[in-house]
Motif scaffolding. Structure first.
Motif, short mmCIF file in Angstrom:
data_model
loop_
_atom_site.label_atom_id
_atom_site.label_comp_id
_atom_site.label_asym_id
_atom_site.label_seq_id
_atom_site.Cartn_x
_atom_site.Cartn_y
_atom_site.Cartn_z
N THR A 1 -10.09 140.04 -13.70
CA THR A 1 -11.46 139.53 -13.52
C THR A 1 -11.47 138.11 -12.98
OG1 THR A 1 -11.56 138.71 -15.80
CG2 THR A 1 -12.30 140.96 -15.43
N ALA A 2 -10.30 137.48 -12.89
CA ALA A 2 -10.23 136.09 -12.44
C ALA A 2 -10.71 135.97 -11.00
CB ALA A 2 -8.80 135.56 -12.56
N GLY A 3 -11.46 134.90 -10.71
CA GLY A 3 -11.93 134.64 -9.36
C GLY A 3 -13.22 135.32 -9.00
N LEU A 4 -13.73 136.19 -9.87
CA LEU A 4 -14.99 136.87 -9.59
C LEU A 4 -16.17 135.95 -9.90
CD1 LEU A 4 -14.33 140.38 -11.18
CD2 LEU A 4 -14.35 139.82 -8.74
N PRO A 5 -17.31 136.17 -9.24
CA PRO A 5 -18.51 135.42 -9.61
C PRO A 5 -18.84 135.63 -11.09
CG PRO A 5 -18.85 136.61 -7.56
CD PRO A 5 -17.53 137.09 -8.11
N VAL A 6 -19.37 134.61 -11.72
CA VAL A 6 -19.72 134.70 -13.14
C VAL A 6 -20.67 135.88 -13.36
CG1 VAL A 6 -20.86 133.55 -15.06
CG2 VAL A 6 -19.38 132.24 -13.53
N GLY A 7 -20.34 136.72 -14.31
CA GLY A 7 -21.20 137.83 -14.68
C GLY A 7 -20.91 139.14 -13.97
N ARG A 8 -20.11 139.13 -12.89
CA ARG A 8 -19.89 140.38 -12.16
C ARG A 8 -19.11 141.40 -12.99
NH1 ARG A 8 -19.77 141.87 -6.67
NH2 ARG A 8 -19.69 139.72 -5.92
N ALA A 9 -18.02 140.98 -13.61
CA ALA A 9 -17.22 141.90 -14.40
C ALA A 9 -18.01 142.42 -15.59
CB ALA A 9 -15.93 141.23 -14.86
N GLU A 10 -18.77 141.54 -16.25
CA GLU A 10 -19.60 141.95 -17.39
C GLU A 10 -20.63 143.00 -16.97
OE1 GLU A 10 -21.57 141.75 -21.24
OE2 GLU A 10 -19.61 140.98 -20.62
N GLU A 11 -21.27 142.75 -15.83
CA GLU A 11 -22.29 143.70 -15.36
C GLU A 11 -21.64 145.03 -14.96
OE1 GLU A 11 -25.78 144.02 -11.94
OE2 GLU A 11 -24.82 142.09 -12.33
N HIS A 12 -20.49 144.97 -14.31
CA HIS A 12 -19.76 146.17 -13.92
C HIS A 12 -19.44 147.02 -15.15
CE1 HIS A 12 -16.33 148.58 -12.44
NE2 HIS A 12 -16.80 148.37 -11.22
N ALA A 13 -18.91 146.38 -16.21
CA ALA A 13 -18.57 147.11 -17.42
C ALA A 13 -19.80 147.69 -18.10
CB ALA A 13 -17.82 146.18 -18.39
N ALA A 14 -20.89 146.92 -18.13
CA ALA A 14 -22.11 147.39 -18.78
C ALA A 14 -22.68 148.62 -18.06
CB ALA A 14 -23.16 146.27 -18.80
N VAL A 15 -22.68 148.60 -16.72
CA VAL A 15 -23.18 149.74 -15.96
C VAL A 15 -22.26 150.94 -16.11
CG1 VAL A 15 -23.77 150.58 -13.65
CG2 VAL A 15 -24.40 148.26 -14.32
N LEU A 16 -20.95 150.69 -16.07
CA LEU A 16 -19.98 151.77 -16.25
C LEU A 16 -20.20 152.46 -17.59
CD1 LEU A 16 -17.40 153.05 -14.97
CD2 LEU A 16 -16.07 151.37 -16.27
N ARG A 17 -20.34 151.69 -18.65
CA ARG A 17 -20.57 152.27 -19.97
C ARG A 17 -21.89 153.03 -20.02
NH1 ARG A 17 -18.13 150.07 -24.69
NH2 ARG A 17 -19.83 151.12 -25.76
N ALA A 18 -22.95 152.48 -19.42
CA ALA A 18 -24.25 153.16 -19.43
C ALA A 18 -24.17 154.50 -18.71
CB ALA A 18 -25.30 152.25 -18.78
N LEU A 19 -23.45 154.55 -17.61
CA LEU A 19 -23.30 155.80 -16.87
C LEU A 19 -22.47 156.81 -17.66
CD1 LEU A 19 -22.73 154.28 -13.33
CD2 LEU A 19 -24.66 155.72 -14.00
N TRP A 20 -21.37 156.35 -18.24
CA TRP A 20 -20.56 157.25 -19.07
C TRP A 20 -21.38 157.85 -20.21
CZ3 TRP A 20 -15.71 153.62 -19.70
CH2 TRP A 20 -14.83 153.84 -18.64
N GLU A 21 -22.28 157.06 -20.76
CA GLU A 21 -23.04 157.49 -21.93
C GLU A 21 -24.42 158.06 -21.57
OE1 GLU A 21 -23.02 153.92 -24.23
OE2 GLU A 21 -20.90 154.10 -24.76
#
Length: 318
Positions: A116-136
């Protein structure tokens, strides 16, 4: 979207979880060598195998495809989890690929966020949140298969996902049936403070790098402490995300020392499938016949728990 609250207890007295990390860059020898790595560590009782993508600038096979290839080992009980960077695949495509992969592996797969290093702040968090929402987005019992009534699924158990954030705009639900284990395993590599916060909120496993003395035991112990504290702040149990140390050594004393020194929940040993055949064989023998045997005799490793989905098996008490 918020991380769900669970009731898993702390893991202070349980035996360690263990597994392997392997990689298979494009252009490497016979890809069946990856099958051999998975087969051998699985036979030794490993909980999971992480498939690492090639480094930046080096061509490598798609790890989800390689994970699908290893599903041909129908006797394998270890989980097989492909890895990649956040920006490699958009959340919807990744959620669909990994849910399908979890079916191929009968509830023993997931995704490993390798950086996750070097990514804009919040991108990895948002990616994980959307991934989890889709899985569920499909509840586990959403598919009813009522042929007579003409209903494939109970629409009240299939949930819309209409996400619009600073980095992603995603509509759901996912257009595939739910994963056999409810949702696939989510693994995150420690590459800084933001990755630890990400793991505490969303992940099931945090991978610590213990391959170099440059990352000392005090630093790793601090990371584990921050993970535990972050889990509590997120409303999760302190054992709901495991800390596993990645090691290059197969010396039992060294592995025991690094796991103990940082308070981790186990270890992952490097077994590079792309190395020369004799090196792969030596590494597999050292890991499965020597390291695992000694640590089992010392009471650190126990037989793999009863067959469940990978996430439940890793996190349940033993």
């Amino acid at each position: 979207m918020s991380a769900p609250t669970t009731t898993t207890k702390a893991t202070g007295t349980r035996t360690w979880r263990w597994g392997a990390v392997t990689g298979f860059p494009a252009g490497s020898p016979d890809p069946r060598r990856a099958l051999e790595v998975v087969r051998r560590v699985d036979a030794a009782g490993a909980d999971l195998v992480l498939l690492e993508p090639g480094p930046d600038g080096v061509d490598s096979h798609d790890t989800t495809s390689l994970a699908g290839f290893t599903s041909s080992l129908r006797t394998a009980a270890a989980g097989v989890v492909p890895g990649g960077a956040v920006d490699d695949v958009p959340p919807y495509q990744l959620a669909r690929r990994t849910a399908s992969l979890d079916h191929l592996h009968r509830g023993r797969s997931g995704w490993w966020c390798t950086g996750t290093a070097g990514l804009p702040v919040g991108r990895a968090e948002e990616h994980a949140a959307v991934l989890r929402a889709l899985w569920e987005s499909w509840e586990p019992d959403a598919v009813v298969g009522d042929v007579a009534g003409g209903a494939y699924a109970d629409h009240t158990k299939v949930h819309a996902v209409d996400h619009r954030g600073p980095h992603y705009a995603v509509r759901g639900p996912l257009n595939t049936v739910p994963s056999p284990q409810g949702r696939p395993l989510l693994v995150v590599s420690d590459d800084g403070e933001r990755s630890v916060a990400l793991a505490a909120r969303w992940a099931d496993v945090l991978v610590l790098d213990g391959r170099s003395a440059a990352t000392g035991s005090d630093t790793r112990a601090d990371t584990v402490a921050r993970l535990r504290a972050g889990l509590v702040r997120a409303g999760r149990g302190p054992g709901d995300c495991l800390a596993l140390v990645r090691v290059a050594t197969t010396d039992p004393d060294a592995v025991e020392a690094v796991v103990r020194s940082c308070g981790a929940d186990g270890f992952l040993v490097d077994v590079p499938a792309a190395a020369a055949a004799h090196e792969v064989e030596h590494r597999l023998t050292a890991a499965t016949a020597d390291l695992v045997r000694v640590l089992s005799a010392r009471g650190h490793l126990a037989p793999r728990p009863a067959e469940h989905g990978l996430r439940r098996r890793l996190l349940e008490e033993n």
